[in-house]
Design an enzyme around this catalytic site. Structure first.
Site: not given
Ligand code: SAH
Length: 508
Positions: A40, A62, A177
């Site tokens: 994704d 998306k 998120m």
């Molecule tokens: N599994 C992922 C999280 C998925 S939920 C993890 O462990 O990081 C998706 C959320 O992750 C986004 O809404 C944001 O809050 C955060 N996120 C993921 N990548 C990011 C990045 N490069 N910078 C800031 N926030 C990030």
């Protein structure tokens, strides 16, 4: 269904927070082995190029204006992929089990009797703050940290979020998120007892060249985020550790931090340049202007490759030609020795380097990668090999190559056959959204690494952003820019990728 009804195994792999270098070695190896890749939006696009060309790639994130595939459909898709492929990789941003619904996917696989493994990843919950100079724990400030989702919002009826538990918890708090309901969630936290003057920060696109951060307090963060124009994806950090950011922020000190640089090479060739720029902190937009496509006559190509072992000389005109040739070669022959005793010529060092990957050294190669120079080199050195007259040669090249090599060798009485290994066509797809990004966000520097990248970029009719500087790899590319009335702001001294990067670094 019997367990052995499935051929494949599914690997739930964490792609890390954004920097492809933060993917695990195990994850990277599995991508290279994958027969099918389900991914994704948060996975770095370059990771797709680690996969085999025949790997089936399925995007389930998306799309602009559209929603992502519903979770139940993704679960079903993974099960279905495992019935067709031996190695299925499900690539997820960050760590697969941190708010990625990876747990549900694993359950679906387990229920369906599909074998799976989890390859944990670097989560943005910890790496996001770290890349902005915020350690989630520090002995002077806290002894615990809490990670929560802001997705559900704070509305009492809808949300299962323990607002008062979070508000009164000790230590650092990290929200994922949370951007669309940021103001509402922070208000609810303060009402539930969260100190309003506690430092708070939001870090967007952490661990990438697009990283942006703003720090404030719990009371003022929502306004600060709005002013700074920070939106999803971002992590929010609440806690005294945020105070360390000015001292420990290392990313903003990288030499190309804050610079957006456009790379116009083909997707396959872009990674060397992009990687070097990213290491220096740049935000790279890969905007391939050309794409390497199969030759128009695949049968002719295949026959030429099969016959290759019968020639006295093999002549390669480009690294792409070498790659395509050997891809086809190893589809027919198993052993490199089947190539026979042919001598080998390469048009320049890049092509020779590609041949070396297959364990082949070149007999003739000019220092400058130009067809005329190769002919001159044959004239100089040919006698060492008994000359070229009446010698059989297979010239491996792209359909758009100039005819110089063929014409000049024929003049010298060589018997030259052609092997048309590929064609270069304009890149018409914008899968990664690069064209939209360039239009909407502009760029600081655009790089041109060949005349064809210039020509094809111009034919795409994209606006050159205002104030965007032009970096050229050398005089031939610069001359092509001049045809379009453009003058580069900088030209690489040594006409190589590292030298181009050095030139960009010096641009003030
Ligand atoms: N599994 C992922 C999280 C998925 S939920 C993890 O462990 O990081 C998706 C959320 O992750 C986004 O809404 C944001 O809050 C955060 N996120 C993921 N990548 C990011 C990045 N490069 N910078 C800031 N926030 C990030």
């Amino acid at each position: 269904m019997a367990k052995n009804a499935f051929l494949g195994k599914v690997y739930l792999i964490g792609a890390g927070p954004g920097d492809p270098g933060l993917m695990t070695l195990k994850g990277r190896d599995l991508i290279a082995k994958a027969d099918c890749l389900v991914y994704d939006a948060l996975a770095a696009p370059v990771m797709l190029t680690w996969a085999k060309s025949e790997c089936e790639k399925i995007y389930v994130g998306k799309r602009s204006g559209n929603h992502a595939l519903p979770q139940s459909d993704i679960n079903a898709l993974l099960v279905e992929c495992a019935s067709r492929h031996a190695c299925v990789v499900r690539l997820k941003g960050g760590d697969p089990y941190v708010f990625g619904r990876g747990g549900e996917e694993a359950q679906a696989l387990q229920t369906a009797g599909v074998a799976f493994e989890v390859v944990p990843g670097v989560t943005s919950a910890i790496a996001g703050p770290a890349c902005a100079g915020i350690p989630v724990t520090h002995r002077d400030y806290c002894t615990q940290f809490t990670v929560f989702t802001g997705h559900e919002g704070a509305n009492k009826e809808e949300s299962t979020l323990d607002i008062s538990g979070i508000a009164t918890a000790q230590g650092t708090k990290v929200m994922l998120m949370g951007m669309s309901r940021l103001r509402e969630t922070l208000e609810a936290l303060m009402q539930a007892g969260q100190g309003s003057d506690v430092p708070a920060a939001a870090v967007q696109w952490a661990a990438t060249g697009r990283q942006k951060m703003v720090s404030a307090t719990v009371a003022t963060l929502a306004d600060a985020v709005e002013t700074a124009g920070i939106s999803s994806p971002a992590v929010v950090v609440i806690g005294d550790v945020v105070k360390l950011a000015p001292q420990l922020d290392w990313r903003s000190k990288l030499p190309l931090c804050g610079k957006r640089v456009v790379v116009t090479r083909t997707r396959e060739q872009a990674s060397e340049l992009s990687g070097m720029l990213e290491t220096l902190g740049a935000d790279v937009i890969e905007l391939p202007t050309i794409r390497v496509a199969p030759p128009s006559d695949k049968r002719d190509f295949a026959e030429a490759v099969v016959d290759a072992p019968h020639y006295d000389w093999l002549i390669f005109s480009s690294p792409n030609g070498v790659r395509r040739f050997f891809q086809a070669f190893f589809a027919v022959y198993e052993d490199i020795r089947e190539i026979g005793g042919a001598r080998i010529a390469a048009v320049g060092p890049g092509t020779a380097a590609e041949l070396k990957k297959f364990g082949l050294m070149v007999d003739v190669m000019p220092q400058k990668a130009v067809a005329e120079e190769l002919i001159a080199e044959f004239d100089r050195k040919g006698e060492e090999f008994g000359g070229v007259a009446n010698v059989t040669m297979l010239w491996v090249h792209g359909e758009q190559a100039r005819r110089v090599i063929y014409d000049e060798l024929m003049k010298r009485q060589a018997i030259v056959d052609e092997c048309l290994a590929y064609s270069t066509v304009p890149e018409t797809e914008d899968v990664s959204g690069a064209q939209t990004r360039l239009r909407e966000e502009g760029a600081d520097v655009i790089t041109f690494t060949s005349s064809s990248t210039v020509r094809h970029f111009m034919s795409m009719k994209l606006p050159l952003p205002e104030g965007c500087r032009i970096a050229s790899i050398g005089p031939v590319t610069t001359a092509t820019l001049a045809e379009f009335g453009l003058k580069p702001d900088v030209e690489a001294e040594a006409h190589t990728i590292p030298s181009l990067v050095e030139a960009i670094r010096k641009l003030k």
